[in-house]
Write a protein that holds these residues in place. Sequence first.
Motif, PDB file in Angstrom:
ATOM      1  N   GLY A 186       1.965  -7.826 -12.892  1.00 37.24           N
ATOM      2  CA  GLY A 186       0.882  -7.649 -11.915  1.00 37.24           C
ATOM      3  C   GLY A 186       1.366  -7.056 -10.599  1.00 37.24           C
ATOM      4  N   ARG A 214       0.100  -9.347  -4.980  1.00 36.52           N
ATOM      5  CA  ARG A 214      -0.104  -9.268  -6.433  1.00 36.52           C
ATOM      6  C   ARG A 214      -1.570  -9.542  -6.772  1.00 36.52           C
ATOM      7  N   GLY A 270      -3.743  -6.797  -5.777  1.00 43.32           N
ATOM      8  CA  GLY A 270      -3.457  -5.529  -6.453  1.00 43.32           C
ATOM      9  C   GLY A 270      -2.882  -4.468  -5.530  1.00 43.32           C
TER      10      GLY A 270
END
Length: 252
Positions: free
Chosen positions: A107, A210, A213
């Motif tokens: 991620g 994370r 994003g």
Amino acid sequence: MKILILGGTREARELAHLTAGERGFDTVSSLAGRVRDPLLPEGEVRVGGFGGATGLRDWLAENRIAVVIDATHPFAATISANAAAAATELGLELVQVRRPGWSERPGDRWIRVADLDAAARALTDLGERVFLTIGRQGVGAFAGLEQHWFLIRAIDPPEAPLPPRHELLLARGPFTIDDETELLSAHRIDVMVTKDSGGDQTDAKLAAARVAGLPVVVIDRPRLPPGGIEVAGVSQAWDWLRRNITRFDAGM
Ligand code: NAP
């Protein structure tokens, strides 16, 4: 055993605390004097530079130091190099405490770069609103970026020129993931820049990025100078000191 702990980190304070309570250890901690209101280690503390590798060598000899613990921050490359040079010249033991760097997790969107200038260059294509969380030093590398807006977080205000569009946030970690998530959202951050400092005091920002994003520009560590005994943390350094104290007691 007379020990110099080169500090400015949590590891250094923990080692000062451990040695302060133990018979046979005579410890001095050294701080650079960068932070206005430093977290002081237990026991004897000196503050300020030594005057390069030669100044450090002379100080070590005058103070009859047997062991140097380099527990400075992984990015404090100059003092680490000076410690390695001075310890080699005097034939002293040098223990280098280096917490492991951070690792990318599923991620994560990390862009690893070699140094501050490369981090500044990498921002061109990555975003416009930058969370610059590299501490006070090195901020000057971003001063020429006029198209970006920066949220600059540091304990004390940077001395270097700052980018024209910025907000300065003075704060000292540790930070929580919730706080970091809120910070990213409140400032509409779309890219983050960090050093690969490692440790758990300031890693919440990575988890927040994370989840959001966001791309994170991660600056690689400078190489540790050769010549020392490298350990990954306080417990290994403490083990080494306890194993070796008899050697120095015996009059080495
Ligand atoms: P640096 O670039 O490696 O060192 C520059 C100069 O500062 C050294 O040549 C030395 O001056 C003096 N110095 C550095 N650490 C010292 C210490 N512990 N005791 C006495 N003098 C010291 O260091 P830096 O990156 O500026 O870091 C300064 C301090 O902040 C270190 O203690 C480090 O652990 C802490 N710190 C640094 C960072 C970071 O990102 N760089 C982050 C958190 C904490 P002389 O040559 O005159 O001896």
